[in-house]
Design a protein around this motif. Structure first.
Motif, PDB file in Angstrom:
ATOM      1  N   UNK A 254      37.851  36.952  64.987  1.00  0.00           N
ATOM      2  CA  UNK A 254      37.131  35.726  65.362  1.00  0.00           C
ATOM      3  C   UNK A 254      35.755  36.097  65.889  1.00  0.00           C
ATOM      4  N   UNK A 255      34.831  35.169  65.798  1.00  0.00           N
ATOM      5  CA  UNK A 255      33.487  35.378  66.322  1.00  0.00           C
ATOM      6  C   UNK A 255      33.540  35.303  67.843  1.00  0.00           C
ATOM      7  N   UNK A 256      32.848  36.233  68.504  1.00  0.00           N
ATOM      8  CA  UNK A 256      32.792  36.261  69.965  1.00  0.00           C
ATOM      9  C   UNK A 256      31.376  35.873  70.373  1.00  0.00           C
ATOM     10  N   UNK A 257      31.208  34.682  70.913  1.00  0.00           N
ATOM     11  CA  UNK A 257      29.882  34.104  71.104  1.00  0.00           C
ATOM     12  C   UNK A 257      29.203  34.536  72.394  1.00  0.00           C
ATOM     13  N   UNK A 258      29.942  34.983  73.380  1.00  0.00           N
ATOM     14  CA  UNK A 258      29.349  35.247  74.696  1.00  0.00           C
ATOM     15  C   UNK A 258      29.979  36.481  75.319  1.00  0.00           C
ATOM     16  N   UNK A 259      29.366  36.953  76.402  1.00  0.00           N
ATOM     17  CA  UNK A 259      29.939  38.093  77.109  1.00  0.00           C
ATOM     18  C   UNK A 259      31.272  37.737  77.751  1.00  0.00           C
ATOM     19  N   UNK A 260      31.446  36.478  78.113  1.00  0.00           N
ATOM     20  CA  UNK A 260      32.741  36.046  78.644  1.00  0.00           C
ATOM     21  C   UNK A 260      33.824  36.192  77.584  1.00  0.00           C
ATOM     22  N   UNK A 261      33.494  35.822  76.346  1.00  0.00           N
ATOM     23  CA  UNK A 261      34.470  35.961  75.260  1.00  0.00           C
ATOM     24  C   UNK A 261      34.718  37.433  74.928  1.00  0.00           C
ATOM     25  N   UNK A 262      33.671  38.254  75.016  1.00  0.00           N
ATOM     26  CA  UNK A 262      33.855  39.691  74.815  1.00  0.00           C
ATOM     27  C   UNK A 262      34.790  40.261  75.882  1.00  0.00           C
ATOM     28  N   UNK A 263      34.584  39.841  77.114  1.00  0.00           N
ATOM     29  CA  UNK A 263      35.447  40.309  78.197  1.00  0.00           C
ATOM     30  C   UNK A 263      36.886  39.879  78.012  1.00  0.00           C
ATOM     31  N   UNK A 264      37.090  38.638  77.570  1.00  0.00           N
ATOM     32  CA  UNK A 264      38.453  38.157  77.317  1.00  0.00           C
ATOM     33  C   UNK A 264      39.111  38.966  76.199  1.00  0.00           C
ATOM     34  N   UNK A 265      38.323  39.344  75.179  1.00  0.00           N
ATOM     35  CA  UNK A 265      38.863  40.149  74.087  1.00  0.00           C
ATOM     36  C   UNK A 265      39.258  41.543  74.585  1.00  0.00           C
ATOM     37  N   UNK A 266      38.480  42.094  75.513  1.00  0.00           N
ATOM     38  CA  UNK A 266      38.834  43.394  76.100  1.00  0.00           C
ATOM     39  C   UNK A 266      40.174  43.295  76.830  1.00  0.00           C
ATOM     40  N   UNK A 267      40.369  42.199  77.542  1.00  0.00           N
ATOM     41  CA  UNK A 267      41.641  41.999  78.235  1.00  0.00           C
ATOM     42  C   UNK A 267      42.803  41.928  77.242  1.00  0.00           C
ATOM     43  N   UNK A 268      42.559  41.344  76.075  1.00  0.00           N
ATOM     44  CA  UNK A 268      43.594  41.297  75.038  1.00  0.00           C
ATOM     45  C   UNK A 268      43.938  42.702  74.550  1.00  0.00           C
ATOM     46  N   UNK A 269      42.910  43.557  74.391  1.00  0.00           N
ATOM     47  CA  UNK A 269      43.159  44.932  73.967  1.00  0.00           C
ATOM     48  C   UNK A 269      43.973  45.688  75.014  1.00  0.00           C
ATOM     49  N   UNK A 270      43.696  45.417  76.276  1.00  0.00           N
ATOM     50  CA  UNK A 270      44.494  46.048  77.327  1.00  0.00           C
ATOM     51  C   UNK A 270      45.939  45.552  77.291  1.00  0.00           C
ATOM     52  N   UNK A 271      46.116  44.276  77.006  1.00  0.00           N
ATOM     53  CA  UNK A 271      47.476  43.736  76.879  1.00  0.00           C
ATOM     54  C   UNK A 271      48.213  44.377  75.702  1.00  0.00           C
ATOM     55  N   UNK A 272      47.453  44.824  74.689  1.00  0.00           N
ATOM     56  CA  UNK A 272      48.053  45.495  73.538  1.00  0.00           C
ATOM     57  C   UNK A 272      48.376  46.962  73.826  1.00  0.00           C
ATOM     58  N   UNK A 273      47.950  47.470  74.999  1.00  0.00           N
ATOM     59  CA  UNK A 273      48.332  48.824  75.391  1.00  0.00           C
ATOM     60  C   UNK A 273      47.213  49.758  75.782  1.00  0.00           C
ATOM     61  N   UNK A 274      45.947  49.447  75.440  1.00  0.00           N
ATOM     62  CA  UNK A 274      44.841  50.332  75.791  1.00  0.00           C
ATOM     63  C   UNK A 274      44.621  50.313  77.300  1.00  0.00           C
ATOM     64  N   UNK A 275      44.456  51.487  77.897  1.00  0.00           N
ATOM     65  CA  UNK A 275      44.212  51.536  79.333  1.00  0.00           C
ATOM     66  C   UNK A 275      42.830  50.980  79.671  1.00  0.00           C
ATOM     67  N   UNK A 276      41.803  51.412  78.921  1.00  0.00           N
ATOM     68  CA  UNK A 276      40.438  50.954  79.167  1.00  0.00           C
ATOM     69  C   UNK A 276      39.723  50.720  77.844  1.00  0.00           C
TER      70      UNK A 276
END
Length: 365
Positions: A254-276
């Motif tokens: 999906x398109x990530x329009x803002x830094x807030x959306x980028x940050x939310x996507x990072x949180x999703x990656x952490x939920x998938x198992x990435x530490x950082x």
């Protein structure tokens, strides 16, 4: 061939590469696995071998796994016109994400090893010779008689910004779980593993599983938006994922329009198992995950841009070297931005002026 000469040949192979697997020895000397085991047992009894290869804790290398290419950069002399010939200047150099990171690390004084795939052609020999001259251990490389070495051709505009790049890297699919199994001991005795996404998804999954089992930190570096499909659904075993905003959007589909959306996507990656996670934003700096579960922002330092090629690899190298030394991710990112700024001001993919003291000169706090 006498029994003595077979044993001496086997001993020479082990001296040349203490991490060589018995299966590789058997193939090289045309012996059965049981015969190889017998010769090794004999050498241990003679105390010419003291057991399997081990690396002292204070000298365990950072192991880079992925691409080592011949890079060609074509820079337009003026404004690019599509569909026609453009005047340009050409530079040929050694590249590949894993190789570039390894060279940066070696120039900064780190102990480094590189697992890659090359053809048994002049380009492959030159790639390995150059790495070895820098002190990079390439004994784990896969050498292929039936494939040419990888190539990467980048077209830059007159300001040094990349317009398009073409990559011939199918040979890295040969770094598969079976081959990685032959390098299991080398991986297990590394201080940190950094892998690029020129590797296939099954190879990445193998690295994740084994890193978790062996207690070795694994850093995965994205290489392009199309290759984000090589990143497994589960990110368990990943200490750090480094990617840019376009690659993050490709992962999220999906398109990530803002830094807030980028940050939310990072949180999703952490939920998938990435530490950082680190998301690079080019000249705008970067975002990275913080210990408290949030997202932090760093601005990029001022830089005179000569050529952006290799900046991301320099950034990743400084981050990995910092993490290996026990630094927090915030300091690692600051060092990475500083090294990237030095690299974009240099015409070479890896700045040849780098030295061990260069790392000490990067931001300390």
């Amino acid at each position: 061939m006498t029994e003595l000469s077979k044993k001496e040949q086997l001993y020479a192979l082990i001296r040349a590469n203490p991490f060589i697997a018995q299966q590789e020895i058997a193939a090289e000397l045309k012996l059965s696995r049981s015969a190889v085991a017998g010769y090794i047992a004999s050498l241990v009894r003679e105390r010419r071998l003291l057991g399997r290869a081990y690396v002292l804790p204070d000298n365990r290398p950072i192991l880079c796994i992925g691409a080592a290419n011949l890079d060609r950069k074509l820079r337009a002399s003026g404004t690019l016109a599509m569909g026609t010939s453009n005047p340009a200047s050409a530079i040929e150099s050694f590249g590949g994400v894993a190789r570039n990171i390894a060279e940066n690390l070696a120039r900064l004084g780190a102990t480094v090893a590189l697992i890659t795939a090359v053809g048994t052609d002049s380009s492959g020999r030159a790639l390995l010779d150059h790495a070895e001259e820098l002190g990079i251990d390439t004994r784990g490389a896969l050498k292929l008689d039936d494939a040419g070495s990888g190539t990467y051709t980048a077209v830059l505009d007159k300001d040094g910004q990349m317009v398009v790049a073409l990559a011939d890297m199918a040979l890295y699919d040969r770094i598969n779980p079976a081959f990685l199994g032959l390098r299991q001991q080398q991986r297990a005795t590394s201080s940190l593993i950094v892998a690029d996404l020129n590797l296939g998804i099954e190879a990445i999954q193998t690295l994740q599983q084994d890193a978790a089992r062996d207690g070795v930190d694994l850093v995965i570096v994205a290489v392009s938006e199309p290759k984000m499909e090589r990143l497994p659904a589960s990110l368990q075993g990943v200490r750090l994922l480094i990617l840019n905003e376009g690659e993050l959007a490709a992962r999220m589909k999906r398109v990530l329009h803002s830094e807030e959306e980028l940050g939310a996507a990072c949180a999703e990656l952490q939920a998938q198992g990435a530490q950082d996670v680190i998301v690079t934003l080019g000249a705008r700096g970067l975002l990275f995950t913080s210990p408290g579960g949030g997202i932090e922002r760093l601005e990029a330092p001022p830089a005179e841009v000569v050529d952006v090629t290799g900046a991301g690899d320099a950034f990743s190298a400084a981050v990995c070297l910092s993490l290996q030394g026990g630094s927090e991710l915030a300091l690692a990112c600051r060092r990475g931005l500083q090294l990237a700024a030095l690299t974009v001001a240099c015409v070479d993919t890896v700045c040849p002026q780098l030295a061990p003291e260069s790392f000490g000169a990067l931001i300390q706090a």
